[in-house]
Design a protein around this motif. Structure first.
Motif, PDB file in Angstrom:
ATOM      1  N   LEU A 176      42.033 167.348  28.675  1.00 12.22           N
ATOM      2  CA  LEU A 176      41.456 167.145  27.341  1.00 12.22           C
ATOM      3  C   LEU A 176      41.117 168.454  26.634  1.00 12.22           C
ATOM      4  O   LEU A 176      40.105 168.586  25.967  1.00 12.22           O
ATOM      5  CB  LEU A 176      40.208 166.248  27.440  1.00 12.22           C
ATOM      6  N   LYS A 177      42.008 169.448  26.802  1.00 16.60           N
ATOM      7  CA  LYS A 177      41.803 170.700  26.080  1.00 16.60           C
ATOM      8  C   LYS A 177      42.282 170.583  24.636  1.00 16.60           C
ATOM      9  O   LYS A 177      41.875 171.343  23.775  1.00 16.60           O
ATOM     10  CB  LYS A 177      42.529 171.843  26.803  1.00 16.60           C
ATOM     11  N   GLU A 178      43.162 169.615  24.397  1.00 12.95           N
ATOM     12  CA  GLU A 178      43.612 169.308  23.038  1.00 12.95           C
ATOM     13  C   GLU A 178      43.514 167.796  22.863  1.00 12.95           C
ATOM     14  O   GLU A 178      43.855 167.039  23.763  1.00 12.95           O
ATOM     15  CB  GLU A 178      45.075 169.747  22.833  1.00 12.95           C
ATOM     16  N   LEU A 179      43.051 167.333  21.710  1.00 21.17           N
ATOM     17  CA  LEU A 179      42.919 165.908  21.455  1.00 21.17           C
ATOM     18  C   LEU A 179      43.928 165.480  20.395  1.00 21.17           C
ATOM     19  O   LEU A 179      44.056 166.118  19.369  1.00 21.17           O
ATOM     20  CB  LEU A 179      41.498 165.582  20.973  1.00 21.17           C
ATOM     21  N   ASP A 180      44.639 164.384  20.698  1.00 17.10           N
ATOM     22  CA  ASP A 180      45.646 163.845  19.793  1.00 17.10           C
ATOM     23  C   ASP A 180      45.027 162.676  19.024  1.00 17.10           C
ATOM     24  O   ASP A 180      44.839 161.587  19.574  1.00 17.10           O
ATOM     25  CB  ASP A 180      46.863 163.381  20.599  1.00 17.10           C
ATOM     26  N   LEU A 181      44.696 162.911  17.742  1.00 12.56           N
ATOM     27  CA  LEU A 181      43.995 161.901  16.950  1.00 12.56           C
ATOM     28  C   LEU A 181      44.825 160.637  16.775  1.00 12.56           C
ATOM     29  O   LEU A 181      44.280 159.529  16.737  1.00 12.56           O
ATOM     30  CB  LEU A 181      43.629 162.492  15.583  1.00 12.56           C
ATOM     31  N   ALA A 182      46.135 160.785  16.699  1.00  9.57           N
ATOM     32  CA  ALA A 182      46.991 159.608  16.546  1.00  9.57           C
ATOM     33  C   ALA A 182      46.840 158.669  17.742  1.00  9.57           C
ATOM     34  O   ALA A 182      46.888 157.446  17.601  1.00  9.57           O
ATOM     35  CB  ALA A 182      48.447 160.037  16.390  1.00  9.57           C
ATOM     36  N   GLY A 183      46.642 159.260  18.916  1.00 13.65           N
ATOM     37  CA  GLY A 183      46.441 158.453  20.123  1.00 13.65           C
ATOM     38  C   GLY A 183      45.189 157.603  20.035  1.00 13.65           C
ATOM     39  O   GLY A 183      45.173 156.435  20.454  1.00 13.65           O
ATOM     40  N   TYR A 184      44.123 158.173  19.479  1.00 12.94           N
ATOM     41  CA  TYR A 184      42.882 157.420  19.320  1.00 12.94           C
ATOM     42  C   TYR A 184      43.073 156.264  18.350  1.00 12.94           C
ATOM     43  O   TYR A 184      42.561 155.160  18.568  1.00 12.94           O
ATOM     44  CB  TYR A 184      41.768 158.339  18.798  1.00 12.94           C
ATOM     45  N   LYS A 185      43.780 156.521  17.270  1.00 14.00           N
ATOM     46  CA  LYS A 185      43.988 155.468  16.275  1.00 14.00           C
ATOM     47  C   LYS A 185      44.793 154.316  16.881  1.00 14.00           C
ATOM     48  O   LYS A 185      44.499 153.146  16.632  1.00 14.00           O
ATOM     49  CB  LYS A 185      44.675 156.052  15.041  1.00 14.00           C
ATOM     50  N   GLY A 186      45.771 154.653  17.711  1.00 16.53           N
ATOM     51  CA  GLY A 186      46.537 153.619  18.403  1.00 16.53           C
ATOM     52  C   GLY A 186      45.665 152.830  19.361  1.00 16.53           C
ATOM     53  O   GLY A 186      45.771 151.600  19.467  1.00 16.53           O
ATOM     54  N   GLY A 209      33.456 166.406  17.361  1.00 19.42           N
ATOM     55  CA  GLY A 209      33.666 165.571  16.189  1.00 19.42           C
ATOM     56  C   GLY A 209      33.564 164.109  16.583  1.00 19.42           C
ATOM     57  O   GLY A 209      33.162 163.774  17.699  1.00 19.42           O
ATOM     58  N   ALA A 210      33.945 163.216  15.678  1.00 23.29           N
ATOM     59  CA  ALA A 210      33.860 161.781  15.958  1.00 23.29           C
ATOM     60  C   ALA A 210      34.698 161.022  14.947  1.00 23.29           C
ATOM     61  O   ALA A 210      34.925 161.490  13.825  1.00 23.29           O
ATOM     62  CB  ALA A 210      32.410 161.312  15.892  1.00 23.29           C
ATOM     63  N   ILE A 211      35.137 159.838  15.360  1.00 21.70           N
ATOM     64  CA  ILE A 211      35.781 158.911  14.433  1.00 21.70           C
ATOM     65  C   ILE A 211      35.122 157.546  14.592  1.00 21.70           C
ATOM     66  O   ILE A 211      34.542 157.233  15.635  1.00 21.70           O
ATOM     67  CB  ILE A 211      37.307 158.797  14.653  1.00 21.70           C
ATOM     68  N   CYS A 212      35.229 156.757  13.542  1.00 20.71           N
ATOM     69  CA  CYS A 212      34.599 155.441  13.530  1.00 20.71           C
ATOM     70  C   CYS A 212      35.489 154.474  12.758  1.00 20.71           C
ATOM     71  O   CYS A 212      35.824 154.728  11.592  1.00 20.71           O
ATOM     72  CB  CYS A 212      33.219 155.545  12.883  1.00 20.71           C
ATOM     73  N   VAL A 264      38.949 150.418   8.247  1.00 17.30           N
ATOM     74  CA  VAL A 264      39.333 151.809   7.957  1.00 17.30           C
ATOM     75  C   VAL A 264      38.814 152.711   9.069  1.00 17.30           C
ATOM     76  O   VAL A 264      37.730 152.483   9.611  1.00 17.30           O
ATOM     77  CB  VAL A 264      38.735 152.270   6.594  1.00 17.30           C
ATOM     78  N   ILE A 265      39.586 153.761   9.401  1.00 13.72           N
ATOM     79  CA  ILE A 265      39.123 154.758  10.362  1.00 13.72           C
ATOM     80  C   ILE A 265      38.544 155.944   9.593  1.00 13.72           C
ATOM     81  O   ILE A 265      39.229 156.578   8.786  1.00 13.72           O
ATOM     82  CB  ILE A 265      40.258 155.208  11.295  1.00 13.72           C
ATOM     83  N   HIS A 266      37.264 156.215   9.840  1.00 13.09           N
ATOM     84  CA  HIS A 266      36.556 157.323   9.186  1.00 13.09           C
ATOM     85  C   HIS A 266      36.399 158.454  10.195  1.00 13.09           C
ATOM     86  O   HIS A 266      36.040 158.222  11.351  1.00 13.09           O
ATOM     87  CB  HIS A 266      35.170 156.881   8.710  1.00 13.09           C
ATOM     88  N   GLU A 267      36.638 159.679   9.743  1.00 25.03           N
ATOM     89  CA  GLU A 267      36.503 160.837  10.628  1.00 25.03           C
ATOM     90  C   GLU A 267      35.381 161.745  10.126  1.00 25.03           C
ATOM     91  O   GLU A 267      35.325 162.095   8.942  1.00 25.03           O
ATOM     92  CB  GLU A 267      37.816 161.624  10.674  1.00 25.03           C
ATOM     93  N   LYS A 270      29.487 157.103   6.193  1.00 27.38           N
ATOM     94  CA  LYS A 270      28.198 157.800   6.313  1.00 27.38           C
ATOM     95  C   LYS A 270      27.702 157.770   7.748  1.00 27.38           C
ATOM     96  O   LYS A 270      27.170 158.760   8.271  1.00 27.38           O
ATOM     97  CB  LYS A 270      27.159 157.154   5.388  1.00 27.38           C
ATOM     98  N   ALA A 271      27.866 156.628   8.417  1.00 28.52           N
ATOM     99  CA  ALA A 271      27.341 156.465   9.773  1.00 28.52           C
ATOM    100  C   ALA A 271      27.944 157.479  10.734  1.00 28.52           C
ATOM    101  O   ALA A 271      27.233 158.082  11.550  1.00 28.52           O
ATOM    102  CB  ALA A 271      27.604 155.048  10.265  1.00 28.52           C
ATOM    103  N   VAL A 272      29.255 157.702  10.650  1.00 31.26           N
ATOM    104  CA  VAL A 272      29.891 158.624  11.589  1.00 31.26           C
ATOM    105  C   VAL A 272      29.459 160.063  11.319  1.00 31.26           C
ATOM    106  O   VAL A 272      29.341 160.877  12.249  1.00 31.26           O
ATOM    107  CB  VAL A 272      31.427 158.453  11.588  1.00 31.26           C
TER     108      VAL A 272
END
Length: 366
Positions: free
Chosen positions: A239-249, A280-283, A288-291, A326-328
């Motif tokens: 987990l030295k690099e995070l793939d945001l597309a993977g999280y969305k999937g 960071g964080a996503i919600c 909708v996915i908020h970052e 706002k929450a994220v």
């Protein structure tokens, strides 16, 4: 996707309650557990930390549901909880046998790490009062039906403690749903808690059952994989690099499997050293996915409890605004600030959180 239907403050005694174990945290400061000659005492618990943050930073009315052995250590833990501002009327006090053969209070030895040396935790929590909580011990009808609660937060650390702890979670969330209380759950996977009782397979069995009753699911990439069997595609093992597309999937797959999830939130952390993390964080909310703003090379004093402080900021954002974007931001900013001070629990203020959200600097404030 409809917004969370959050009960109004006027019809509820509590904004949020937490169900979980509260332990005495013993911290060697800048030293190590194996060589220290002194510890600083704090309280801490994955579920408790969230309601404490909501009370101390965000000014919400909160309570803790837990159990303690009735001795001097239990009294110390209660004293910490009272300093945290939580209502402790629902603490189940269990007679102490004088030795700890039948019941005791949990200890959590935690060193912070520095540079290339990672943080380390050693839990000593076998046979604790909280782990022995079972269905029927807590009057949930009174709490949710008579008093009224807007939100309940619990998680996978408490659920891992025993068969009866997991059953207590299910009892609580079923009755919470009956009275329209929002249920949030932090998966909080701890390999050390599960390894002796069935490992990942048991973690998935327990957490997938609880997940059926959850409105707001919180966790990081390891949590969703280990606890729910949901893979995050594209992330390399360390987990030295995070793939945001993977999280969305992964979020899309989670919603298909658990259509009751109205919000899914995950922290995004890459560990460069124990004292420098990117954060960071996503919600996912309202379809909708908020970052949140990503904070590269964030300097860390004590990472333990950062995820819990993220959760309390996130919950505040929904209680106050019912707005995922706002929450994220509140969650990510609060988690970042909480990691700049020692101990599991937040020392941040709402004005500091809002200053960080607004792009404020670390210049001296006087």
């Amino acid at each position: 996707m409809a917004k969370l239907e959050i009960k109004s403050k006027s019809e509820c005694t509590y904004d949020c309650i937490s169900l979980g174990e509260v332990m005495l945290r013993l911290d060697p400061g800048e030293g190590r557990i194996r060589t220290t000659r002194q510890f600083r005492a704090w309280e801490g618990g994955g579920e408790y930390n969230v309601s404490r943050g909501l009370r101390r930073c965000f000014g919400k009315k909160t309570a803790i549901i837990t159990a303690l052995a009735d001795n001097e250590v239990g009294a110390l833990i209660e004293d910490f909880m009272l300093q945290g501002g939580l209502d402790t009327q629902f603490v189940k006090w269990v007679d102490y046998d004088g030795c700890g053969r039948t019941v005791r209070n949990g200890l959590n030895f935690t060193e912070r790490g520095f540079g290339i040396r990672g943080a380390k935790g050693v839990s000593d929590r076998g046979n604790t009062a909280a782990s022995q909580l079972k269905p029927g011990d807590i009057d949930w009808e009174y709490i949710f039906g008579t008093l009224g609660v807007r939100w309940i937060h619990t998680g996978g650390i408490f659920a891992a403690l025993s068969e009866t702890a997991a059953e207590t979670v299910i009892e609580a969330v079923k009755i919470a749903k009956k009275y329209g209380t929002i249920v949030s759950y932090d998966l909080n996977y701890r390999p050390s808690l599960w390894k002796a009782i069935g490992g990942e397979a048991k973690a998935q069995e327990v957490n997938r059952e609880i997940a059926k009753y959850v409105d707001v699911m919180i966790g990081n990439e390891e949590d969703f994989t280990a606890c729910l069997g949901l893979e995050v595609e594209g992330n390399e093992e360390n987990l030295k690099e995070l793939d945001l597309a993977g999280y969305k999937g992964m979020i899309e797959n989670a919603i298909k499997e658990f259509p009751n999830f109205k919000v899914i939130a995950t922290t995004l952390r890459t560990v460069k050293t124990a004292t420098v993390n990117s954060w960071g964080a996503i919600c996912y909310a309202d379809g909708v996915i908020h970052e949140a703003e990503h904070r590269e090379d964030l300097e860390i004093m004590d990472r333990v409890g950062g995820g819990d402080s993220f959760a309390s900021g996130l919950i505040y954002g929904f209680l106050e605004f019912n707005d995922g974007a706002k929450a994220v931001e509140y969650g990510a900013a609060h988690g970042a600030l909480a990691m700049t001070t020692p101990g599991d629990t937040t020392m941040a203020t709402l004005s500091e959180v809002e200053k960080i959200i607004g792009g404020g600097s670390a210049r001296v404030d006087r």
